[in-house]
Design a protein around this motif. Structure first.
Motif, mmCIF file in Angstrom:
data_model
loop_
_atom_site.group_PDB
_atom_site.id
_atom_site.type_symbol
_atom_site.label_atom_id
_atom_site.label_comp_id
_atom_site.label_asym_id
_atom_site.label_seq_id
_atom_site.Cartn_x
_atom_site.Cartn_y
_atom_site.Cartn_z
ATOM 1 N N PHE A 185 0.832 -1.216 0.000
ATOM 2 C CA PHE A 185 0.000 0.000 0.000
ATOM 3 C C PHE A 185 0.864 1.263 0.000
ATOM 4 O O PHE A 185 0.347 2.364 -0.071
ATOM 5 N N GLY A 186 2.153 1.066 0.119
ATOM 6 C CA GLY A 186 3.064 2.213 0.088
ATOM 7 C C GLY A 186 3.689 2.407 -1.279
ATOM 8 O O GLY A 186 4.588 3.220 -1.441
ATOM 9 N N GLY A 187 3.256 1.631 -2.244
ATOM 10 C CA GLY A 187 3.760 1.829 -3.592
ATOM 11 C C GLY A 187 5.043 1.068 -3.886
ATOM 12 O O GLY A 187 5.725 1.369 -4.865
ATOM 13 N N TRP A 220 4.275 1.417 4.748
ATOM 14 C CA TRP A 220 4.108 2.442 3.693
ATOM 15 C C TRP A 220 4.861 3.717 4.019
ATOM 16 O O TRP A 220 5.399 4.380 3.147
ATOM 17 N N ASP A 238 7.776 7.047 2.194
ATOM 18 C CA ASP A 238 7.646 8.512 2.235
ATOM 19 C C ASP A 238 8.897 9.128 2.858
ATOM 20 O O ASP A 238 9.444 10.104 2.344
ATOM 21 N N PRO A 248 -3.573 4.492 4.920
ATOM 22 C CA PRO A 248 -2.691 5.668 4.970
ATOM 23 C C PRO A 248 -3.481 6.976 5.023
ATOM 24 O O PRO A 248 -4.387 7.186 4.216
ATOM 25 N N GLN A 297 -2.421 9.991 4.579
ATOM 26 C CA GLN A 297 -1.889 11.106 3.795
ATOM 27 C C GLN A 297 -1.458 10.588 2.433
ATOM 28 O O GLN A 297 -1.106 9.416 2.296
ATOM 29 N N PRO A 298 -1.495 11.462 1.417
ATOM 30 C CA PRO A 298 -1.025 11.025 0.099
ATOM 31 C C PRO A 298 0.464 10.719 0.143
ATOM 32 O O PRO A 298 1.162 11.137 1.066
ATOM 33 N N MET A 299 0.929 9.988 -0.848
ATOM 34 C CA MET A 299 2.363 9.667 -0.910
ATOM 35 C C MET A 299 3.190 10.941 -1.000
ATOM 36 O O MET A 299 2.831 11.876 -1.701
ATOM 37 N N GLU A 335 0.276 7.719 -7.972
ATOM 38 C CA GLU A 335 -0.224 7.119 -6.734
ATOM 39 C C GLU A 335 -1.445 6.233 -6.986
ATOM 40 O O GLU A 335 -1.608 5.198 -6.338
ATOM 41 N N LYS A 347 -1.977 4.218 -9.176
ATOM 42 C CA LYS A 347 -1.604 2.856 -9.583
ATOM 43 C C LYS A 347 -0.710 2.173 -8.546
ATOM 44 O O LYS A 347 -0.489 0.972 -8.596
ATOM 45 N N LEU A 348 -0.186 2.964 -7.635
ATOM 46 C CA LEU A 348 0.751 2.401 -6.656
ATOM 47 C C LEU A 348 0.085 2.061 -5.328
ATOM 48 O O LEU A 348 0.594 1.255 -4.561
ATOM 49 N N ARG A 349 -1.011 2.743 -5.016
ATOM 50 C CA ARG A 349 -1.677 2.506 -3.730
ATOM 51 C C ARG A 349 -3.108 2.064 -3.980
ATOM 52 O O ARG A 349 -3.928 2.845 -4.431
ATOM 53 N N PRO A 350 -3.386 0.791 -3.676
ATOM 54 C CA PRO A 350 -4.760 0.306 -3.858
ATOM 55 C C PRO A 350 -5.728 1.126 -2.989
ATOM 56 O O PRO A 350 -5.325 1.658 -1.951
#
Lengths: 621, 357
Positions: free
Chosen positions: A243-245, A385, A389, A419, A421-423, B338, B340-343
């Motif tokens: 979930f953290g990319g 995640w 960041d 999460p 907050q946005p990435m 994001e 595509k990277l964070r479900p």
């Protein structure tokens, strides 16, 4: 027969805990005999009954043949740390049965495979019913499995279910809960569930018919696990990373981190396939060694992808040179270190918090890395995640130190928080940014005064985008330089960046208690034992404040907390008291208040040891 | 995204001004073979119209590994660790497979400390150009033998070398490399042709270039010297690079009656190999390639080993790491947003509810 907990307020004979929903059992088996399914079934059924539980697998570095143990603690009070004493023993390993029974707590009960005393072939092991203070329950395992009439080819695989059935009878585990546990374990596959359940019910019925002695330890249903689930820390970490990319996982097998990579593979394949293209949004590489694993992570981080590796102490040491390079080249990387004991064949399957200093300073001098210390599954997920960041915001390697106990064992947890907050992808200049700057930028310039420069990614379409990356010896514009003033300025800026990290990493959590006379500091997995120890100390008249370190570098909460007490005990699972030393290094003026309580014997810390150690120190005053 | 699109990213319709492909002034010794190779890289980048923004140059540690600073200033460069450029390149290419990657290594960097990573980047068929600037000696640390040094060689500092050399082209072939070539820094035209072919290959392109060290290993008896190269070089073919847009007529496998063999490259470009003697080597025959190198080095003590140069082996069909990972789609991993990277949250909620009692 189901009664409420309150109706049965009995205390154990030795005073170590009550007999209802408050004891620890241990199953001793031989590695590779499939006991894991049986033990997981027990812990899941107890959890299904609403009773707080924690399970720990104590296993050797071996595939088949060596002794292995599984402890399950049930605690009506919700304590989930390990207990030193076991009330119930299920002895399935003739090699260790004599000593296992010897170590059983006074008043305990011992279930053992009947062949240990009836079959000539086992006589040499010397197992006899020789402790008058414990109750023995011989189990005719072979007879039970035979009468369960399971297909012959399955006998070896379901054999261990016999002790599940017998234990269920003796301590009142609900058979429906057991069936649920098997259902969960086998993903609802009836063909797998049925033969296992056949053995369990046969064993249960046999025990009901034949055992005359009562078992004093019982479980009764509670409502303490609803809204929770069981998982291991490595899985929680892997899910958090997904979930953290996480875009590149490069790793090399090493216990106890391997299951983190395995879980990541499962979750990435499940959750990270692009819905539009049907293609993966990630890559996984099992590298040729840890050196290559971290090299790939750094290459990917340099090129702008979120990359991580998972390893343990020996892997960390192999990653030293690359980590030092990434620190000075300022490249984001995430390194999970599931800590274990020692190098090589030391105690690879035993727990420790021994990599704190190594990870923090990894490199070639003058490098200090952010290190996160999750204490729970929720934090494993969160740091899973968040570490990306931090790595990208700070443009540096970030370590997450967990350990074998948190990583590989089953823990209760509340649902993970999505999460909030946005990435945060950090300071990256695009072609448009470069155009607006008319190409006037420098990779290592401290434009914002926080020590963090701006970077460009390879592939950026602008004449000024490129810069040359190397370890030491560069000026602010990434030109090669061996000038003393360039280098000292660079180190000064990195020190500013380290101070920036202080406000970005997870802050310590402080639990104040009115009237607290001493402080406790801990981190990571020992949190569960600390909570229990604080209650014990409180009952003994010692009220404690508690600060849980969640990351390095420290922020002001640490000295503020220490300043409130004459004595602050830093409690940790390593021999040298590494965190205590780090605190002393950073806050020497507080040295006379800081006392290190550390222990390293391959086992998770217990509340009993912590409370005793603190009391002992306090009595010396 | 199709391959043509990747090529249009990597290669400009019109090359930049030639000086845009230059690098910083070299700090290597005057006459070092590595300087010549850097010049050929600049020339080839210009002639192919490479887009420097889409090229990354990586290296390990050593004299050779300093050289990426001396070409293509407008490309991102990374001077990594000794022997570990391959892993960094692998990570960078996974992050962004659109990038054209060129790695520069040396015989110490590749043949000793980095032999493991060399073998594994080949095994993975990571799409990049991997240049070994091979001089048989450690320069920066002042003259120790490398693993490619000649057996029986005597050097002032290092004494006698009594170990046989590692043949890095044979190692590459044994590791299933998809492009293996050897050249000589004293033969710039051949270096250029092979570089052009390598830049058009989709897979690992290993170029082992004998690159004399004028400070420590350029004496006549050394097989890594200018004199030896000039006297003992045996070019396999005369190589002509045909860019994508130029139509050519020959299209058959193997040599035709005129003694020419055409090899299709992945970018759509081709090379035409003109045989130079009767026993022409077919570079699509891996067993023949290994035999060729074995025979060249296994000569009686009284004879000098032949320095076989040219395209030794090529396989344009083996899938690359990018293919194997299924990440060869339009957007490189490093560019994914994001979304595509964070479900989404529902995915986490559904996962949790499955685990709930």
């Amino acid at each position: 027969m189901v009664q409420g907990v309150e109706a049965l307020p009995r205390e154990a004979a030795d005073g170590s805990g009550s007999l209802i929903n408050d004891f620890q059992l241990i199953v001793a088996t031989i590695n590779g005999t499939g006991s894991q399914t049986s033990n997981t079934a027990i812990i899941r059924s107890l959890f299904k009954m609403g009773i707080p539980v924690n399970g720990k697998n104590i296993f050797p570095s071996n595939i088949q043949g060596l002794p292995t143990w599984f402890t399950i603690r049930v605690s009506k009070d919700g304590y989930i740390a390990r207990l030193e004493d076991n009330a119930i023993l299920v002895a399935m390993n003739p090699n260790t049965a004599v000593q296992d029974a010897q170590e059983l707590a006074p008043g305990g009960i011992c279930l053992y495979d009947e062949v240990f005393t009836t079959d000539q072939r086992y006589r040499s092991f010397g197992f006899v019913e020789n402790r008058p203070d414990i109750t023995y329950f011989p189990m005719p395992i072979d007879q039970i499995v035979t009468s369960a009439e399971v297909p012959k080819e399955l006998v070896d695989r379901v054999r261990n279910m016999a002790y599940v059935g017998i234990l269920a009878y003796l301590i009142d585990i609900d058979l429906e809960a057991v069936e649920y546990a098997l259902h969960f374990h086998f993903g609802g596959k009836e063909r797998a569930i049925r033969p296992n359940m056949q053995v369990i019910t046969t064993a249960h019925d046999w025990a009901a018919e034949h055992y005359a002695s009562p078992c004093p330890y019982k479980v009764v249903p509670m409502q303490e696990t609803s809204g929770k689930f069981l998982l291991d820390g490595n899985s929680a970490a892997a899910l958090g990373a997904a979930f953290g990319g996480l875009s590149l996982l490069a790793w090399y097998p090493i216990t106890p981190s391997t299951s983190l990579a395995d879980a990541a593979k499962d979750y990435l394949e499940e959750f990270r396939i692009d819905r539009e293209t049907g293609k993966p949004t990630f890559a996984i590489i099992q590298a040729e060694d840890e050196l290559a694993a971290i090299g790939m992570v750094i290459g990917a981080g340099w090129a702008g992808a979120r990359a991580m590796t998972a390893t343990s102490g020996p892997g960390i040491s192999l990653m030293t040179e690359f980590t030092g390079l990434a620190y000075f080249a300022e490249i984001p990387a995430v390194i999970w270190d599931v800590q274990r004991m020692g190098p090589s064949t030391g105690l690879p399957t035993r727990v420790s918090q021994g990599d704190v200093m190594a990870a923090h300073f990894l490199g070639h001098g003058d490098s200090r890395h952010p290190v996160l210390f999750p204490s729970s599954l929720k934090e494993c997920f969160e740091f899973g995640w968040k570490a990306f960041d931090l790595a990208e915001e700070l443009q540096t390697p970030v370590f997450v130190l967990t350990d074998l106990d948190l990583g590989m064992n089953l823990w209760m947890t509340e649902p993970f928080d999505y999460p909030d907050q946005p990435m945060k992808r950090g300071k990256i200049l695009t072609a448009d940014d470069l155009e607006a700057l008319k190409g006037d930028w420098g990779r290592y310039r401290d434009v914002d005064g926080d020590g963090v420069g701006y970077r460009t990614l390879p592939g950026t379409e602008h004449w000024s985008a490129a810069y040359f990356t190397r370890g030491t010896g560069h000026d602010e514009n990434a030109n090669y330089s061996e000038r003393a003033d360039h280098w000292t300025r660079n180190l000064d800026r990195l020190a500013r960046k380290f101070n920036t990290a202080r406000r970005l990493v997870p802050a310590p959590l402080v639990e104040h208690k009115p009237g607290a006379s001493i402080g406790l500091i801990a981190y990571g997995t020992s949190d569960a034992a600390i909570a229990e120890a604080r209650d014990q100390l409180s009952r003994a008249g010692l009220t404690t404040g508690y600060l849980r370190i969640r990351a390095l570098p420290f922020n002001d909460a640490v000295p503020d907390f220490i300043g409130q007490f004459d004595s602050v005990y830093v409690i940790e699972n390593n021999y040298d008291g590494q965190m205590a030393k780090l605190i002393l290094m950073e806050y020497p003026r507080l040295a006379d208040r800081i006392k290190s309580l550390s222990k390293c014997d391959g086992w998770p810390l217990t509340a009993h040891w912590i409370a005793n150690a603190v009391e002992e120190q306090e009595e010396k005053k | 995204m199709t391959l043509v699109d990747i090529n249009s990213l990597r290669f400009l319709a019109e090359p930049l001004d030639r000086k845009e492909y230059g690098g910083k002034p070299s700090t290597l010794c005057k006459g070092c073979g590595h300087n010549s190779i850097a010049s050929q890289i600049i020339a080839v980048a210009y002639e192919l119209g490479i887009n420097p923004n889409q090229l990354i140059k990586l290296s390990g540690i050593g004299c050779s590994s300093k050289s990426p600073a001396y070409f293509l200033n407008r490309s991102h460069g990374f001077n990594t660790l000794h022997g570990r450029m391959p892993s960094v390149a692998t990570g960078a290419i996974i992050a962004n497979h659109h990038l054209l990657a060129v790695g520069v290594s040396g015989d110490g960097d590749t043949g000793s400390i980095g032999l493991g990573q060399f073998k594994h980047i080949i095994r993975r068929n990571v799409p990049m150009v991997y240049i070994i600037e091979n001089n048989g000696v450690y320069g920066l640390t002042k003259g120790q033998f490398s693993a490619t040094a000649d057996k029986g060689q005597q050097l002032k500092y290092a004494g006698l070398n009594d170990l046989p050399p590692i043949d890095l082209c044979l190692e590459a072939l044994a590791g299933d490399a998809t492009f293996v070539a050897r050249s000589f820094a004293g033969a710039p035209r051949q270096v250029q042709s092979l570089l052009k072919a390598a830049f058009s290959h989709n897979g690992i392109a290993v170029l082992d270039i004998i690159s004399p060290c004028v400070a420590f290993n350029d004496h006549e008896s050394s097989t890594k010297s200018y004199t030896y190269g000039k006297n003992h070089q045996v070019p396999l073919q005369d190589i002509t690079y045909i860019p994508v847009e130029d139509e050519i007529m020959i299209d058959e496998e193997g040599y035709d009656s005129a003694g020419e063999q055409t090899v299709d490259l992945h970018s759509g470009a081709r090379i035409v190999l003109k045989k130079l003697d009767e026993s022409a080597h077919d570079p699509t025959d891996r067993a023949a390639a290994m035999r060729l190198l074995e025979e060249a080095r296994n000569v009686p003590p009284t004879e000098n080993p032949r320095l076989i140069t040219g395209l030794i082996y090529i396989d344009s069909n083996r899938p690359t790491l990018v293919d194997a990972l299924h990440i060869g789609h339009e957007m490189p991993l490093a560019h994914l947003p994001e979304s595509k990277l964070r479900p989404p949250k529902e995915v986490l909620d559904a996962f949790v509810s499955k685990l709930m009692v």
